[in-house]
Design a protein around this motif. Structure first.
Motif, PDB file in Angstrom:
ATOM      1  N   GLU A   1       0.709  -1.294  -0.058  1.00  0.00           N
ATOM      2  CA  GLU A   1      -0.033  -0.049  -0.073  1.00  0.00           C
ATOM      3  C   GLU A   1       0.934   1.306   0.166  1.00  0.00           C
ATOM      4  N   GLY A   2       1.802   1.495   0.992  1.00  0.00           N
ATOM      5  CA  GLY A   2       2.740   2.469   0.977  1.00  0.00           C
ATOM      6  C   GLY A   2       3.540   2.637  -0.097  1.00  0.00           C
TER       7      GLY A   2
ATOM      8  N   ALA B   1       2.629   1.603  -3.403  1.00  0.00           N
ATOM      9  CA  ALA B   1       1.800   1.086  -4.448  1.00  0.00           C
ATOM     10  C   ALA B   1       2.076   1.894  -5.722  1.00  0.00           C
TER      11      ALA B   1
ATOM     12  N   ASN C   1       5.040   2.616  -7.012  1.00  0.00           N
ATOM     13  CA  ASN C   1       6.484   2.582  -7.331  1.00  0.00           C
ATOM     14  C   ASN C   1       6.527   1.267  -8.038  1.00  0.00           C
TER      15      ASN C   1
ATOM     16  N   ALA D   1      10.238   5.306  -7.780  1.00  0.00           N
ATOM     17  CA  ALA D   1       9.908   6.731  -7.445  1.00  0.00           C
ATOM     18  C   ALA D   1      10.784   6.907  -5.900  1.00  0.00           C
TER      19      ALA D   1
ATOM     20  N   LEU E   1     -11.354  -3.165   4.561  1.00  0.00           N
ATOM     21  CA  LEU E   1     -10.486  -3.235   3.645  1.00  0.00           C
ATOM     22  C   LEU E   1      -9.862  -4.737   3.291  1.00  0.00           C
TER      23      LEU E   1
ATOM     24  N   GLY F   1      -1.101  -8.210  -3.521  1.00  0.00           N
ATOM     25  CA  GLY F   1      -1.257  -6.911  -4.431  1.00  0.00           C
ATOM     26  C   GLY F   1      -1.861  -6.690  -5.601  1.00  0.00           C
ATOM     27  N   LYS F   2      -1.983  -7.651  -6.343  1.00  0.00           N
ATOM     28  CA  LYS F   2      -2.846  -7.529  -7.626  1.00  0.00           C
ATOM     29  C   LYS F   2      -3.669  -9.067  -7.723  1.00  0.00           C
TER      30      LYS F   2
ATOM     31  N   ILE G   1       4.715   9.646 -12.429  1.00  0.00           N
ATOM     32  CA  ILE G   1       4.309   8.086 -11.945  1.00  0.00           C
ATOM     33  C   ILE G   1       2.765   7.714 -12.801  1.00  0.00           C
TER      34      ILE G   1
ATOM     35  N   GLN H   1       3.884   6.847 -16.355  1.00  0.00           N
ATOM     36  CA  GLN H   1       4.703   5.554 -16.440  1.00  0.00           C
ATOM     37  C   GLN H   1       4.037   4.175 -16.106  1.00  0.00           C
ATOM     38  N   HIS H   2       3.319   4.514 -14.993  1.00  0.00           N
ATOM     39  CA  HIS H   2       2.929   2.994 -14.465  1.00  0.00           C
ATOM     40  C   HIS H   2       1.285   2.879 -14.367  1.00  0.00           C
TER      41      HIS H   2
ATOM     42  N   LEU I   1       0.215  -0.781 -14.199  1.00  0.00           N
ATOM     43  CA  LEU I   1       0.559  -1.200 -12.776  1.00  0.00           C
ATOM     44  C   LEU I   1      -0.181  -0.581 -11.709  1.00  0.00           C
ATOM     45  N   LEU I   2      -0.488   0.594 -11.990  1.00  0.00           N
ATOM     46  CA  LEU I   2      -1.695   1.161 -11.065  1.00  0.00           C
ATOM     47  C   LEU I   2      -2.861   0.510 -11.190  1.00  0.00           C
TER      48      LEU I   2
ATOM     49  N   GLU J   1      -3.602  -2.477 -12.330  1.00  0.00           N
ATOM     50  CA  GLU J   1      -3.761  -3.936 -11.834  1.00  0.00           C
ATOM     51  C   GLU J   1      -3.626  -3.875 -10.301  1.00  0.00           C
ATOM     52  N   ARG J   2      -2.841  -2.767  -9.733  1.00  0.00           N
ATOM     53  CA  ARG J   2      -2.851  -2.814  -8.201  1.00  0.00           C
ATOM     54  C   ARG J   2      -4.271  -2.211  -7.738  1.00  0.00           C
TER      55      ARG J   2
ATOM     56  N   SER K   1       5.624   9.517  -4.438  1.00  0.00           N
ATOM     57  CA  SER K   1       5.473   8.182  -4.135  1.00  0.00           C
ATOM     58  C   SER K   1       4.369   8.261  -2.911  1.00  0.00           C
TER      59      SER K   1
ATOM     60  N   MET L   1       0.907   8.957  -4.476  1.00  0.00           N
ATOM     61  CA  MET L   1       0.226   7.898  -5.124  1.00  0.00           C
ATOM     62  C   MET L   1      -0.368   6.883  -4.191  1.00  0.00           C
ATOM     63  N   ALA L   2       0.236   6.716  -2.947  1.00  0.00           N
ATOM     64  CA  ALA L   2       0.021   5.768  -1.943  1.00  0.00           C
ATOM     65  C   ALA L   2      -1.538   6.166  -1.297  1.00  0.00           C
TER      66      ALA L   2
ATOM     67  N   CYS M   1      -3.877   5.741  -4.569  1.00  0.00           N
ATOM     68  CA  CYS M   1      -4.398   4.095  -4.592  1.00  0.00           C
ATOM     69  C   CYS M   1      -5.080   3.716  -3.526  1.00  0.00           C
ATOM     70  N   ASP M   2      -5.090   4.180  -2.131  1.00  0.00           N
ATOM     71  CA  ASP M   2      -5.937   3.627  -1.037  1.00  0.00           C
ATOM     72  C   ASP M   2      -7.351   4.204  -1.469  1.00  0.00           C
TER      73      ASP M   2
ATOM     74  N   ARG N   1      -9.046   2.400  -3.904  1.00  0.00           N
ATOM     75  CA  ARG N   1      -9.255   0.924  -3.345  1.00  0.00           C
ATOM     76  C   ARG N   1     -10.642   0.972  -2.554  1.00  0.00           C
TER      77      ARG N   1
ATOM     78  N   LEU O   1     -10.511   2.743   0.454  1.00  0.00           N
ATOM     79  CA  LEU O   1     -10.023   3.165   1.842  1.00  0.00           C
ATOM     80  C   LEU O   1     -10.545   4.406   2.122  1.00  0.00           C
TER      81      LEU O   1
END
Lengths: 428, 428
Positions: free
Chosen positions: A146-147, A149, A151, A292, A323, A329-330, B22, B25-26, B29-30, B32-33, B310, B313-314, B317-318, B321, B323
């Motif tokens: 999570e922290g 995520a 990167n 990152a 949560l 993670g995926k 980020i 580039q990602h 990845l983001l 998927e996560r 970073s 983005m954490a 992402c939360d 999801r 949260l």
């Protein structure tokens, strides 16, 4: 306030009792933080009559952890039994099949069966959480998944078995042999019933396999870890490494290379001034590197009642807050199966050998290294009283293959009075 | 896959550009996560025409951050403007009022207006998240509020201003005065436009106020922090502390005492072998202590494009999801207003003074300390060429009150050739 969250706890060893204690002592704090009462409905363990220092009569007792895991009045099954087969696995599978969320501290179970269990949990729409399985009280699963995520993770490293780190640092501080400190640690109850789980690196490798999967989005692959324990680390190497500015640690490293995923758990040298080098005793440390964020270092107690129970409760609180989300993670179905890369990235190496004390011995060794394309960064020959001369060499970066060839060629020179020791120096 | 999460980003300085990078580039990845695409709808900054090294034409441009924050096609407002008043505050308030989730890196805003903003966010049922506001890339907000949710937190400490730590470690390594290194750091662009935010400890104190609230469930109370900057730390003290086995750090400490909440940001001595003592340069470190977990140490980059982005983005992402949850770990309405305890816990102290070189001078100082009930742990008088004698004293634990009385009494003895320096020694 939402409905209470009802736990069933299987396994009342150190960690289980720690969880009971936190829930008793901090009921109102937990309710404030999660918005729900967190209750224990029922517990299960091997011996009902054993005195655990806490009254258990307020909880229902189940002999069978599977029965506990599937009770109607249990929302979250907390598995603290341990072991990668048998009742722990049966009960976790049963809990997920019955639509329960699961919290576990069981690194072996996840390292071996993580992929199947993740699919089961995600198929059932339930959480399978395991903060306590890696590095005890350090919230590293949360930090990584999570922290960080945002990167792409580039490398994960860690000293994740406190008993091994205790043995290595105690050898150095007391000047004792591996065998002496092993016996001492065993006598103090610091080692698992099967000490190979600790000193063979298996326990730490279970943790590394879990971190790798989370970090790189790959299927958990415990058997893909290059694994070496600490039993061949000698006090001579600890002293010699210290003399060159290094410490020896049982270090887990996972990283993507051009050829696949490299996972290693082996004794390595790290600079004594680095955070890993300064880690003494039973404390754990995990180093996370992302594109990152750069490098994050997490340090804390890797075992024990309070720290491990703290990690279990972090998962329980996350579930209480709603949560869920993928286990590694995926989604498990999208985790990649990548080839195993066997430690083929170049690194500097530490070499210790004892030469026959005759003219030209050192020249032969130096020329063998040169022939293998390995250049020497630093070399020390020590004064000696007998007919053999101790020599230390720190090489510049070389590949494990080149090193293996050089070691064989050294052996063939017949100037070594015994086998050379080679240890990787990890850039930290 | 759920609907995309649409961001509006206000502020395109270093951190804003890092976030853009980020997300570009990602993207996969983001997705998927988090199970969702993360998109940027619109951006806002002061100068549209400035070259930021990235093409911005794919995003809508808003001159007014409030307009950006309230757009229908923005789900999450990302505030990277900075400052505790003006457009940052207006836009965050507007975003929450319009039912948007908010992510911010703005420590000043939260330290001053955290309580009101938390109520607004919770009233609207939205997230207000701020991982990037404290200790850059270190996921400390998550570690404290989620990873240690099962603990009663007993103490929080941290070196949370990289510029101050850079100055202090550079003074030591180069043997330069505070003024010299300050000028150097300023020239290198390491300091805020108003350097008092850094060297006066204000920036670090903003971060401490936020951590305190989270740790102890109290209303954010920035003005309750005992605050002292690093400008009175001399190279003499750095050398003398090193000689006694300590480093000087600008250390934030928050803990509950019998009298209330103690929050301090001040230069302190810590053992040079501790993780805090070994922290060199611009890196940050936060130490979290809980009743179950013991001590957790988190180390990482405290500033810069990648690390701060970073952390932003954490939070994103939360939110992707799902949260949410209370801003400071429990509902804002239930955060306690506790009395301020002004550093009344006993601690050992470091004292440096210069005595007139005449008979009985040292005896007078020793007897003043004895009269104040302060016992001496270690004392050193150094050789000297002139008519004054440098003296270092490390006391046993004493209260700040007793120390203040003793310092006044020392002054009255007329054997000091200048004011004595007193620095607290923090147990880490």
């Amino acid at each position: 306030m939402s409905a209470p969250l009802r736990l069933g706890i299987a396994g009342l060893g150190t960690v289980g009792i720690g969880v009971l204690r936190i829930i008793r002592q901090h009921a109102s704090l937990l309710a404030e933080r999660t918005g729900r009462d967190i209750l224990i409905t029922a517990v299960s363990a091997r011996e009902k009559s054993k005195d655990r220092g806490l009254p258990l009569d307020r909880y229902d007792w189940e002999e069978d952890p599977v029965a506990l895991a599937t009770r109607d009045d249990v929302d979250v099954f907390v598995e603290l039994i341990g072991g990668d087969e048998g009742p722990a696995k049966d009960a976790v599978e049963a809990a997920l099949a019955a639509g329960k969320d699961v919290v576990t501290a069981n690194k072996a179970l996840l390292a071996i069966h993580g992929q199947a269990l993740a699919k089961a949990a995600e198929g059932a729409g339930r959480a399978l959480r395991y903060e306590a399985a890696v590095a005890g009280g350090i919230p590293v699963i949360k930090a990584l998944s999570e922290g960080l995520a945002g990167n792409e993770i580039t490398r994960v490293m860690g000293v994740m078995n406190g008993s091994c780190n205790y043995i290595l640092t105690r050898m150095e501080s007391a000047g004792l042999s591996y065998e002496e400190v092993f016996a001492e640690a065993d006598g103090l109850g610091y080692l698992e019933a099967d000490p190979q789980l600790d000193v063979g690196g298996i326990d730490a490798a279970h943790k590394l396999a879990i971190l790798s999967s989370l970090a790189f989005g790959t299927v958990v692959d415990f058997s893909g870890i290059t694994l070496e324990g600490i039993d061949r680390v000698s006090i001579e190497d600890i002293h010699a490494a210290a003399d060159m500015g290094y410490k020896i640690k049982l270090l887990g490293v996972a990283q993507k290379t051009g050829r696949g995923l490299e996972q290693r758990m082996q004794p390595c040298l790290v600079p004594d001034s680095s955070p890993l080098g300064q880690l003494d005793g039973g404390t754990n440390m995990v180093v996370l590197e992302g594109d990152a964020v750069g490098q994050i270092v997490l340090r804390g107690p890797g075992a024990g009642e309070g720290p491990t129970a703290s990690a279990v409760m972090a998962d329980v609180c996350d579930i209480a807050r709603g949560l869920r989300g993928p286990v590694f993670g995926k989604p498990a179905a999208t985790l990649a199966s990548v080839p195993r890369a066997h430690a083929d990235l170049p690194a500097p190496y530490y070499l210790r050998m004892t030469l026959e004390d005759k003219p030209g011995a050192l020249a032969k060794i130096a020329s063998v290294l040169g022939d293998a394309g390995i250049s020497i960064d630093r070399m020390r020959q020590y004064g000696h009283a007998d007919t053999t001369a101790p020599v230390l060499i720190v090489t510049h970066k070389t590949t494990p293959d080149a090193l293996t060839r050089a070691l064989a060629a050294m052996e063939a020179t017949r100037v070594l009075s015994g086998p050379a020791v080679a240890l990787r120096i990890e850039a930290v």
